[in-house]
Enzyme design. Structure first.
Site, PDB file in Angstrom:
ATOM      1  N   ARG A 105       0.831  -1.216   0.000  1.00 46.57           N
ATOM      2  CA  ARG A 105       0.000   0.000   0.000  1.00 46.57           C
ATOM      3  C   ARG A 105       0.865   1.265   0.000  1.00 46.57           C
ATOM      4  O   ARG A 105       0.566   2.232  -0.698  1.00 46.57           O
ATOM      5  CB  ARG A 105      -0.928  -0.013   1.213  1.00 46.57           C
ATOM      6  CG  ARG A 105      -1.942  -1.143   1.114  1.00 46.57           C
ATOM      7  CD  ARG A 105      -2.808  -1.195   2.339  1.00 46.57           C
ATOM      8  NE  ARG A 105      -3.862  -0.202   2.293  1.00 46.57           N
ATOM      9  CZ  ARG A 105      -4.102   0.665   3.247  1.00 46.57           C
ATOM     10  NH1 ARG A 105      -3.377   0.669   4.341  1.00 46.57           N
ATOM     11  NH2 ARG A 105      -5.094   1.543   3.135  1.00 46.57           N
ATOM     12  N   ILE A 106       1.972   1.250   0.762  1.00 48.52           N
ATOM     13  CA  ILE A 106       2.794   2.467   0.834  1.00 48.52           C
ATOM     14  C   ILE A 106       3.560   2.663  -0.473  1.00 48.52           C
ATOM     15  O   ILE A 106       3.566   3.762  -1.046  1.00 48.52           O
ATOM     16  CB  ILE A 106       3.740   2.424   2.065  1.00 48.52           C
ATOM     17  CG1 ILE A 106       2.906   2.456   3.353  1.00 48.52           C
ATOM     18  CG2 ILE A 106       4.718   3.603   2.025  1.00 48.52           C
ATOM     19  CD1 ILE A 106       3.687   2.258   4.641  1.00 48.52           C
ATOM     20  N   ASP A 166       8.665  -6.087  -6.720  1.00 49.24           N
ATOM     21  CA  ASP A 166       7.933  -6.730  -5.626  1.00 49.24           C
ATOM     22  C   ASP A 166       7.769  -8.195  -6.017  1.00 49.24           C
ATOM     23  O   ASP A 166       7.454  -8.488  -7.174  1.00 49.24           O
ATOM     24  CB  ASP A 166       6.552  -6.085  -5.443  1.00 49.24           C
ATOM     25  CG  ASP A 166       5.942  -6.432  -4.086  1.00 49.24           C
ATOM     26  OD1 ASP A 166       5.796  -5.527  -3.250  1.00 49.24           O
ATOM     27  OD2 ASP A 166       5.643  -7.631  -3.845  1.00 49.24           O
ATOM     28  N   PRO A 169       8.571  -4.795   3.984  1.00 42.46           N
ATOM     29  CA  PRO A 169       8.489  -5.140   5.413  1.00 42.46           C
ATOM     30  C   PRO A 169       9.767  -5.841   5.876  1.00 42.46           C
ATOM     31  O   PRO A 169      10.425  -6.515   5.069  1.00 42.46           O
ATOM     32  CB  PRO A 169       7.303  -6.105   5.481  1.00 42.46           C
ATOM     33  CG  PRO A 169       7.154  -6.657   4.105  1.00 42.46           C
ATOM     34  CD  PRO A 169       7.706  -5.638   3.138  1.00 42.46           C
ATOM     35  N   ARG A 229      12.272   0.145   7.572  1.00 41.48           N
ATOM     36  CA  ARG A 229      12.925  -0.324   8.788  1.00 41.48           C
ATOM     37  C   ARG A 229      14.431  -0.248   8.566  1.00 41.48           C
ATOM     38  O   ARG A 229      14.937  -0.606   7.492  1.00 41.48           O
ATOM     39  CB  ARG A 229      12.540  -1.777   9.121  1.00 41.48           C
ATOM     40  CG  ARG A 229      11.130  -1.970   9.648  1.00 41.48           C
ATOM     41  CD  ARG A 229      10.932  -1.347  11.043  1.00 41.48           C
ATOM     42  NE  ARG A 229       9.594  -1.557  11.578  1.00 41.48           N
ATOM     43  CZ  ARG A 229       8.553  -0.734  11.417  1.00 41.48           C
ATOM     44  NH1 ARG A 229       8.694   0.390  10.727  1.00 41.48           N
ATOM     45  NH2 ARG A 229       7.378  -1.016  11.970  1.00 41.48           N
ATOM     46  N   ASP A 263      14.313   7.576   7.657  1.00 43.35           N
ATOM     47  CA  ASP A 263      13.450   7.878   8.795  1.00 43.35           C
ATOM     48  C   ASP A 263      13.563   6.785   9.858  1.00 43.35           C
ATOM     49  O   ASP A 263      12.888   6.838  10.879  1.00 43.35           O
ATOM     50  CB  ASP A 263      11.995   7.984   8.287  1.00 43.35           C
ATOM     51  CG  ASP A 263      11.044   8.383   9.385  1.00 43.35           C
ATOM     52  OD1 ASP A 263      11.342   9.370  10.094  1.00 43.35           O
ATOM     53  OD2 ASP A 263       9.990   7.719   9.553  1.00 43.35           O
ATOM     54  N   GLU A 293      17.157   1.314  16.525  1.00 40.83           N
ATOM     55  CA  GLU A 293      16.634   2.621  16.947  1.00 40.83           C
ATOM     56  C   GLU A 293      15.818   2.524  18.244  1.00 40.83           C
ATOM     57  O   GLU A 293      15.522   3.542  18.866  1.00 40.83           O
ATOM     58  CB  GLU A 293      15.764   3.212  15.839  1.00 40.83           C
ATOM     59  CG  GLU A 293      14.508   2.372  15.597  1.00 40.83           C
ATOM     60  CD  GLU A 293      13.585   2.928  14.529  1.00 40.83           C
ATOM     61  OE1 GLU A 293      14.057   3.282  13.440  1.00 40.83           O
ATOM     62  OE2 GLU A 293      12.368   2.996  14.807  1.00 40.83           O
ATOM     63  N   HIS A 342      11.896   8.306  12.901  1.00 43.76           N
ATOM     64  CA  HIS A 342      10.788   7.373  12.650  1.00 43.76           C
ATOM     65  C   HIS A 342       9.455   8.097  12.850  1.00 43.76           C
ATOM     66  O   HIS A 342       8.651   7.744  13.719  1.00 43.76           O
ATOM     67  CB  HIS A 342      10.878   6.153  13.568  1.00 43.76           C
ATOM     68  CG  HIS A 342      10.127   4.969  13.012  1.00 43.76           C
ATOM     69  ND1 HIS A 342      10.530   3.673  13.215  1.00 43.76           N
ATOM     70  CD2 HIS A 342       9.009   4.878  12.259  1.00 43.76           C
ATOM     71  CE1 HIS A 342       9.680   2.847  12.616  1.00 43.76           C
ATOM     72  NE2 HIS A 342       8.744   3.573  12.030  1.00 43.76           N
TER      73      HIS A 342
HETATM   74  C1  COI Z   1       4.567   1.208  11.273  1.00 41.33           C
HETATM   75  O1  COI Z   1       3.350   1.421  11.280  1.00 41.33           O
HETATM   76  O2  COI Z   1       5.046   0.127  10.903  1.00 41.33           O
HETATM   77  C2  COI Z   1       5.485   2.259  11.706  1.00 41.33           C
HETATM   78  O3  COI Z   1       6.598   2.240  11.292  1.00 41.33           O
HETATM   79  C3  COI Z   1       5.008   3.246  12.723  1.00 41.33           C
HETATM   80  C4  COI Z   1       5.110   2.685  14.109  1.00 41.33           C
HETATM   81  C5  COI Z   1       6.495   2.414  14.536  1.00 41.33           C
HETATM   82  C6  COI Z   1       4.448   3.524  15.131  1.00 41.33           C
END
Ligand code: COI
Length: 331
Positions: free
Chosen positions: A155-156, A175, A208, A236, A260, A265, A297
């Protein structure tokens, strides 16, 4: 059903109150600012369901204790699920879901980082603070002249591609499960990962974090990229081998970087650590480069997304309890 929500932030209070007041009869909800951990887990006796987010680490031990305590449903109100030991949850028979807040805030942030990196905003802003109004070294590049590689078209990634469409750049996408509508879209070409690395001037990561994607961008991957490539990561930190990244910035293989997120972290990002000795050398080192932008983040952090995270987080549990199913179930 008794629900406990962990990691409540002040900015979530209003959404939580609204969500709690809309709960069906027989449901109750209370919340704590603490993450779920070994030190507070025993307080869950009598609760059937919990809502967590990324600081509550669902390790195998924690999952085993949740099972003993009778917790049946877990909802994580973020998209990433790398804080959850999914096989352990499955083996314990606990149902787990994540959330699907609108992807636009993160996508906008990724676009902002691309533009900031391309227009050298970090050194420009530094210079303004010290009355240096020179242009030298601030020559930018225009997105429309570039090929952008989008890794991950969930989606992102799809929302990023939608926004990029307005800039007129060429888009390469990767993908393992291509989105059919994107594959048919003019200006977007699905390619293999190597082809994306070879062909992109800017690469943005929307993948992911899983065992199969940890350090997906390592020294070998970076070597395949164009010289001076611009890298954007709002997913991530652990998707990238940070040592390899540092080497690549030092030798200018990577021409600009905006992240970000950062490896390890946890305990740093989202905390005020101003007066502390922070032991994350890589972070401190990478942060000092003029062509490296780092944020804490916060790509997800918009009013719309926060509200949705709270609502969807609770909704997932209600779906489980009512229908035995939710669309965002993870295993
Ligand atoms: C997520 O929704 O996966 C994020 O990265 C935000 C979350 C760490 C609050």
């Amino acid at each position: 059903m008794k629900i406990k929500l962990f990691e409540l932030r002040p900015d979530e209070h209003a959404a939580l109150e609204r969500a709690a007041s809309a709960l069906p009869e027989g449901y109750s909800l209370d919340a704590t600012a603490e993450p779920l951990s070994a030190s507070n887990i025993d307080g869950l006796a009598g609760y059937e369901a919990i809502v967590i987010t990324n600081k509550s680490l669902l390790t195998a031990d924690i999952v085993a204790r949740l099972q003993q305590l009778g917790v049946r449903y877990v909802s994580s109100r973020c998209v990433g699920f790398n804080h959850i030991d999914l096989p352990a949850v499955k083996a314990a028979g606990i149902r787990v879901c994540n959330t699907t807040y609108p992807p636009y805030g993160v996508a906008e942030f990724a676009i902002m980082l691309m533009l900031m990196a391309l227009r050298k905003c970090k050194p420009a802003i530094w210079r303004m603070q010290v009355n240096d109004y020179s242009l030298e070294g601030l020559l930018g590049r225009e997105l429309r002249t570039m090929t952008v590689g989008v890794m991950g078209t969930g989606r992102i990634g799809c929302a990023v591609i939608d926004y990029l469409g307005g800039f007129g750049c060429k888009i390469l996408a990767y993908d393992p499960y291509p989105a059919q509508d994107l594959a048919a879209r003019e200006g977007v070409e699905y390619v293999g990962l190597d082809e994306l690395y070879h062909g992109s001037d800017l690469i943005t990561v929307h993948v992911p974090l899983m065992d199969s994607t940890r350090n997906i961008i390592d020294a070998g991957a970076i070597a395949k990229m164009r010289d001076g490539v611009v890298l954007i990561n709002v997913s991530r930190g652990e998707l990238v081998d940070t040592d390899a990244l540092i080497d690549a910035v030092e030798c200018e293989k990577v021409g600009a970087l905006a992240m970000d997120v950062f490896e390890d972290e946890g305990g740093i990002y989202h905390e005020n650590r101003m007066n502390d000795i922070i032991s994350n050398r890589k972070m401190a080192y990478l942060r000092q480069f003029p062509n490296v932008i780092m944020t804490q983040h916060m790509a997800f952090y918009t009013d719309a997304a926060v509200q949705s995270m709270v609502f969807c987080g609770i909704e997932g549990l209600c779906d489980f309890a009512k229908t035995g199913h939710t669309e965002t179930e993870l295993v």
